[in-house]
Write an enzyme that holds these catalytic residues in place. Structure first.
Site, PDB file in Angstrom:
ATOM      1  N   ASP A  32     -21.241  13.037 -25.449  1.00 58.21           N
ATOM      2  CA  ASP A  32     -21.941  13.627 -24.316  1.00 58.21           C
ATOM      3  C   ASP A  32     -21.277  13.076 -23.045  1.00 58.21           C
ATOM      4  O   ASP A  32     -20.454  12.159 -23.115  1.00 58.21           O
ATOM      5  CB  ASP A  32     -23.422  13.244 -24.386  1.00 58.21           C
ATOM      6  CG  ASP A  32     -24.201  13.690 -23.163  1.00 58.21           C
ATOM      7  OD1 ASP A  32     -24.067  14.868 -22.758  1.00 58.21           O
ATOM      8  OD2 ASP A  32     -24.927  12.855 -22.587  1.00 58.21           O
TER       9      ASP A  32
ATOM     10  N   ASP B 208     -23.054  13.116 -19.194  1.00 57.09           N
ATOM     11  CA  ASP B 208     -23.998  12.501 -18.266  1.00 57.09           C
ATOM     12  C   ASP B 208     -24.792  11.378 -18.920  1.00 57.09           C
ATOM     13  O   ASP B 208     -25.388  11.560 -19.994  1.00 57.09           O
ATOM     14  CB  ASP B 208     -24.981  13.539 -17.720  1.00 57.09           C
ATOM     15  CG  ASP B 208     -24.333  14.483 -16.726  1.00 57.09           C
ATOM     16  OD1 ASP B 208     -23.453  14.040 -15.967  1.00 57.09           O
ATOM     17  OD2 ASP B 208     -24.707  15.669 -16.703  1.00 57.09           O
TER      18      ASP B 208
END
Length: 255
Positions: free
Chosen positions: A39, A41
């Site tokens: 991922d 953020d």
């Protein structure tokens, strides 16, 4: 193929908008053994890039009427309005790029990237994020880490003739758990199926998933017993895994 995320009956689709597809590589003596999904953020970077970009807006804030338009599960649509507002206020690429490049990496990530850079013959890396391609590529290039990733899968975003950053949804899906514009479980399943075919039916020895959010729990929940999930401690993905292990023993299989 072993009983893991590779077990599905999916027919691979062509690359979707916002997905940079490199040339296929067939499995061979030098084929990479492991696959890592990251991922972005609050996983690779220590903040949410959608929040950070607001620092480029006038007064480094959004008006209340705009913030009130957010609807749960439709964050992509909300960010489309945010970026449109910023464009109308005269915010251009230079200002956006400047704030995105300054986002700090999450603790430990530089060391992880250094290790993976030294072992690129073993690890295939893919970034799956509900941010957008422009933010991610801007940060990775500034950090000197763009070349580590075989593929970046995120919402398309580009500057139009007016100089406004225009955001689009990645895809549509039927998963009730995920936001309307992106289901990472669907993305992970499709990527794994496509790569298995490109590798001549040879799966990766182990799949790793690194994330923090609730939308990272969805894809990690389909990992097999031989795979490993790396949730950021005390973030939503971690809490959901702990709840599942406590309330539904055996459902979450990954280490």
């Amino acid at each position: 193929m072993r009983d893991s995320v590779f077990k599905c009956c999916f027919v691979p689709p062509p690359p979707a908008p916002g997905e940079e597809e490199p040339a296929a590589d067939m499995a061979g003596p030098g084929a990479k053994r492991f696959l890592i999904f990251f991922d972005f953020d609050e996983t690779i970077v220590d903040e949410n890039s959608d929040d950070v970009v607001v620092r480029a807006a006038p007064g480094q804030a959004l008006p209340g009427w705009l913030r009130e338009t957010y609807r749960e599960g439709h964050y992509n649509e909300y960010m489309q309005r945010v970026l449109a507002y910023m464009g109308e206020q005269g915010v251009r690429e230079e200002a956006i790029r400047a704030v995105i490049e300054k986002i700090p990496a999450s603790p430990g990530i530089p060391a992880v990237f250094q290790f993976l850079r030294s072992n690129q013959d073993l690890f295939e890396m893919v970034l799956v994020s509900d941010a957008n391609v422009y933010f991610i590529e801007t940060w990775l290039r500034a950090a000197g880490a763009h070349q580590l990733f075989r593929l970046i899968i995120s919402n398309p975003a580009s500057f139009d003739a007016r100089g406004h950053l225009v955001l689009q949804p990645y895809h549509s899906h039927s998963c009730p758990r995920c936001p309307a514009n992106m289901c990472k479980r669907k993305i992970v399943r499709e990527y794994l199926a496509r790569r298995a075919e490109e590798r001549g039916g040879r799966p990766f020895e182990r799949v790793f998933y690194v994330g923090d959010g609730a939308n990272d729990f969805c894809p990690s929940a389909v990992l097999g017993k031989g795979d490993t999930a790396f949730p950021r401690r005390d973030y939503p993905m971690h809490r959901l895994i702990c709840e599942t292990q406590r309330n539904q023993p055996g459902v979450f299989q990954a280490a």
